[in-house]
Design a protein around this motif. Structure first.
Motif, PDB file in Angstrom:
ATOM      1  N   UNK A 195       0.821  -1.218   0.000  1.00 31.67           N
ATOM      2  CA  UNK A 195       0.000   0.000   0.000  1.00 31.67           C
ATOM      3  C   UNK A 195       0.849   1.260   0.000  1.00 31.67           C
ATOM      4  N   UNK A 196       1.956   1.215  -0.750  1.00 32.50           N
ATOM      5  CA  UNK A 196       2.841   2.375  -0.827  1.00 32.50           C
ATOM      6  C   UNK A 196       3.633   2.295  -2.131  1.00 32.50           C
ATOM      7  N   UNK A 197       4.354   3.371  -2.446  1.00 34.66           N
ATOM      8  CA  UNK A 197       5.138   3.358  -3.679  1.00 34.66           C
ATOM      9  C   UNK A 197       5.737   4.726  -3.965  1.00 34.66           C
ATOM     10  N   UNK A 198       6.144   4.916  -5.224  1.00 30.76           N
ATOM     11  CA  UNK A 198       6.876   6.123  -5.610  1.00 30.76           C
ATOM     12  C   UNK A 198       6.298   6.753  -6.873  1.00 30.76           C
ATOM     13  N   UNK A 199       6.433   8.067  -6.956  1.00 29.98           N
ATOM     14  CA  UNK A 199       6.092   8.818  -8.160  1.00 29.98           C
ATOM     15  C   UNK A 199       7.292   9.690  -8.502  1.00 29.98           C
ATOM     16  N   UNK A 200       7.762   9.590  -9.744  1.00 32.47           N
ATOM     17  CA  UNK A 200       8.886  10.420 -10.187  1.00 32.47           C
ATOM     18  C   UNK A 200       8.384  11.426 -11.214  1.00 32.47           C
ATOM     19  N   UNK A 201       8.589  12.709 -10.913  1.00 30.43           N
ATOM     20  CA  UNK A 201       8.194  13.782 -11.828  1.00 30.43           C
ATOM     21  C   UNK A 201       9.453  14.274 -12.520  1.00 30.43           C
ATOM     22  N   UNK A 202       9.657  13.846 -13.756  1.00 26.33           N
ATOM     23  CA  UNK A 202      10.885  14.162 -14.479  1.00 26.33           C
ATOM     24  C   UNK A 202      10.884  15.603 -14.968  1.00 26.33           C
ATOM     25  N   UNK A 203      12.089  16.145 -15.142  1.00 29.02           N
ATOM     26  CA  UNK A 203      12.230  17.548 -15.547  1.00 29.02           C
ATOM     27  C   UNK A 203      11.670  17.807 -16.947  1.00 29.02           C
ATOM     28  N   UNK A 204      11.481  16.761 -17.741  1.00 29.54           N
ATOM     29  CA  UNK A 204      10.960  16.966 -19.096  1.00 29.54           C
ATOM     30  C   UNK A 204       9.438  16.886 -19.163  1.00 29.54           C
ATOM     31  N   UNK A 320      19.096   1.332 -15.811  1.00 30.33           N
ATOM     32  CA  UNK A 320      19.321  -0.025 -16.315  1.00 30.33           C
ATOM     33  C   UNK A 320      18.212  -0.491 -17.253  1.00 30.33           C
ATOM     34  N   UNK A 321      17.121   0.281 -17.344  1.00 29.81           N
ATOM     35  CA  UNK A 321      15.997  -0.104 -18.215  1.00 29.81           C
ATOM     36  C   UNK A 321      15.972   0.846 -19.410  1.00 29.81           C
ATOM     37  N   UNK A 322      16.422   0.398 -20.545  1.00 30.57           N
ATOM     38  CA  UNK A 322      16.624   1.283 -21.698  1.00 30.57           C
ATOM     39  C   UNK A 322      15.358   2.031 -22.102  1.00 30.57           C
ATOM     40  N   UNK A 323      14.251   1.325 -22.244  1.00 26.52           N
ATOM     41  CA  UNK A 323      13.042   1.949 -22.759  1.00 26.52           C
ATOM     42  C   UNK A 323      12.485   2.978 -21.767  1.00 26.52           C
ATOM     43  N   UNK A 324      12.546   2.695 -20.476  1.00 26.48           N
ATOM     44  CA  UNK A 324      12.050   3.622 -19.463  1.00 26.48           C
ATOM     45  C   UNK A 324      13.009   4.792 -19.295  1.00 26.48           C
ATOM     46  N   UNK A 325      14.295   4.491 -19.323  1.00 24.09           N
ATOM     47  CA  UNK A 325      15.321   5.530 -19.171  1.00 24.09           C
ATOM     48  C   UNK A 325      15.167   6.622 -20.222  1.00 24.09           C
ATOM     49  N   UNK A 326      14.917   6.215 -21.459  1.00 16.02           N
ATOM     50  CA  UNK A 326      14.786   7.196 -22.542  1.00 16.02           C
ATOM     51  C   UNK A 326      13.569   8.091 -22.362  1.00 16.02           C
ATOM     52  N   UNK A 327      12.566   7.607 -21.675  1.00 16.13           N
ATOM     53  CA  UNK A 327      11.326   8.375 -21.527  1.00 16.13           C
ATOM     54  C   UNK A 327      11.447   9.500 -20.505  1.00 16.13           C
ATOM     55  N   UNK A 328      12.380   9.373 -19.563  1.00 11.45           N
ATOM     56  CA  UNK A 328      12.460  10.418 -18.538  1.00 11.45           C
ATOM     57  C   UNK A 328      13.704  11.282 -18.652  1.00 11.45           C
ATOM     58  N   UNK A 329      14.579  10.988 -19.611  1.00 16.06           N
ATOM     59  CA  UNK A 329      15.736  11.843 -19.800  1.00 16.06           C
ATOM     60  C   UNK A 329      15.286  13.214 -20.246  1.00 16.06           C
TER      61      UNK A 329
END
Length: 334
Positions: A195-204, A320-329
């Motif tokens: 019942x918990x987790x994380x949210x990352x708000x990327x600069x882009x 380490x996750x290519x597809x996810x990494x590219x989405x938040x750069x």
């Protein structure tokens, strides 16, 4: 004569370029300072609240004492300083500094100016906002925090870390389920493994949502965007990336390959992070969960900035996750 004219012309042009460069740098520094003012509440208020409450509770037996030396040497003050929540404040200041710089490209000389501003801002704000009548005690605690911050994150290390992580600038939030009432009280948090987790708000402008569930056989990241609507952060998640979680049967160590996953466009949803008048938790999420057809339960999650270590670990896993990494750069946008 022509040679002299050309030399003078070159000097004038160089001067104009230099002047514009200085203007741009000055505006850039002003922008970072504005961001520091805007982000202070989000990053620092929870720590101010901790110190204030700790002083009020721990020093109650000494509330009538005017002997500063007696208070500073007391076991009660030592207990506050040794508390885990106090020890993480220097890391929180560094995290706040990084978030304020964001994806701006700054030189080490500029970063030094930012560092000077960070330290002065911390001294002024903490001294003003921490509630305790004996200001000498507050000053001593603030000096302890600032000295620890400077020791743990010296300029060269800080600048090197900033350059390494600049492409993944953003705000990393932790959400936890709480009772629907009195959600500002830590005692009202609901313990659980799922019942918990994380949210990352990327600069882009992109966002990631990761719901933590102990014992799950897969890892999932929901991917979307976010925007600020009348003081409410609205996150719209439209895709998800999922990969299987595997463990070595002999050692129980994860042997998962994070790139053996799939992107899905199903299951889109919206989360609204509403402002909360609570120093510990700047946002609250109220989510209607349909447990059975026609039967839903209102769940409340309190939200705050996660720790620097949690953010650091998260970014390392994302890289380490290519597809996810590219989405938040920072040079990518959905």
């Amino acid at each position: 004569m022509k040679l002299i004219f050309n030399i003078l012309k070159s000097v004038v042009i160089a001067g104009i370029v230099l002047a514009y460069g200085c203007t741009d740098q000055k505006e850039q520094m002003n922008q970072i300072k504005r961001q520091m003012s805007e982000k202070y509440h989000l990053y620092m208020d929870q720590h101010v609240a901790f110190i204030s409450v700790s002083l009020e509770k721990a020093l109650l037996p000494l509330e009538n004492s005017t002997d500063t030396k007696q208070i500073l040497s007391s076991d009660l003050i030592k207990k506050i300083i040794s508390n885990k929540s106090f020890k993480i404040i220097p890391s929180a200041i560094f995290q706040y500094e990084l978030a304020s710089v964001g994806n701006e490209l700054v030189s080490i000389k500029q970063y030094n100016k930012i560092r000077e501003h960070t330290i002065q801002l911390m001294k002024d704000s903490l001294n003003n906002q921490i509630r305790y009548m004996n200001r000498n005690v507050v000053n001593a605690l603030v000096d302890t925090i600032i000295n620890s911050f400077s020791d743990l994150f010296p300029l060269k290390y800080a600048y090197s870390y900033y350059k390494e992580q600049k492409d993944y600038a953003g705000t990393f939030l932790l959400f936890m389920e709480s009772e629907n009432e009195n959600y500002c009280n830590d005692k009202n948090l609901i313990p659980g493994d799922c019942n918990w987790g994380y949210i990352f708000l990327a600069a882009n402008g992109n966002s990631l949502f990761k719901f933590e569930c102990v014992g799950s056989d897969s890892i999932q990241y929901n991917i979307g965007t976010f925007e600020d609507r009348a003081d409410t952060l609205v996150c719209s998640f439209k895709k998800s990336y999922t990969y299987p979680e595997k463990y070595d049967p002999n050692t129980d160590v994860s042997i998962s390959n994070p790139n053996e996953g799939d992107i899905s466009s199903s299951g889109s949803f919206i989360l609204k992070l509403q402002p909360c008048e609570c120093m510990q938790y700047p946002f609250v999420i109220k989510y209607s969960n349909e447990e059975e057809p026609g039967i839903s339960r209102l769940q409340t999650y309190v939200v705050k900035v996660a720790s620097f270590k949690e953010q650091d670990d998260f970014i390392k896993s994302i890289k380490a996750i290519k597809v996810v990494s590219q989405m938040i750069k920072i040079n990518q946008k959905n």
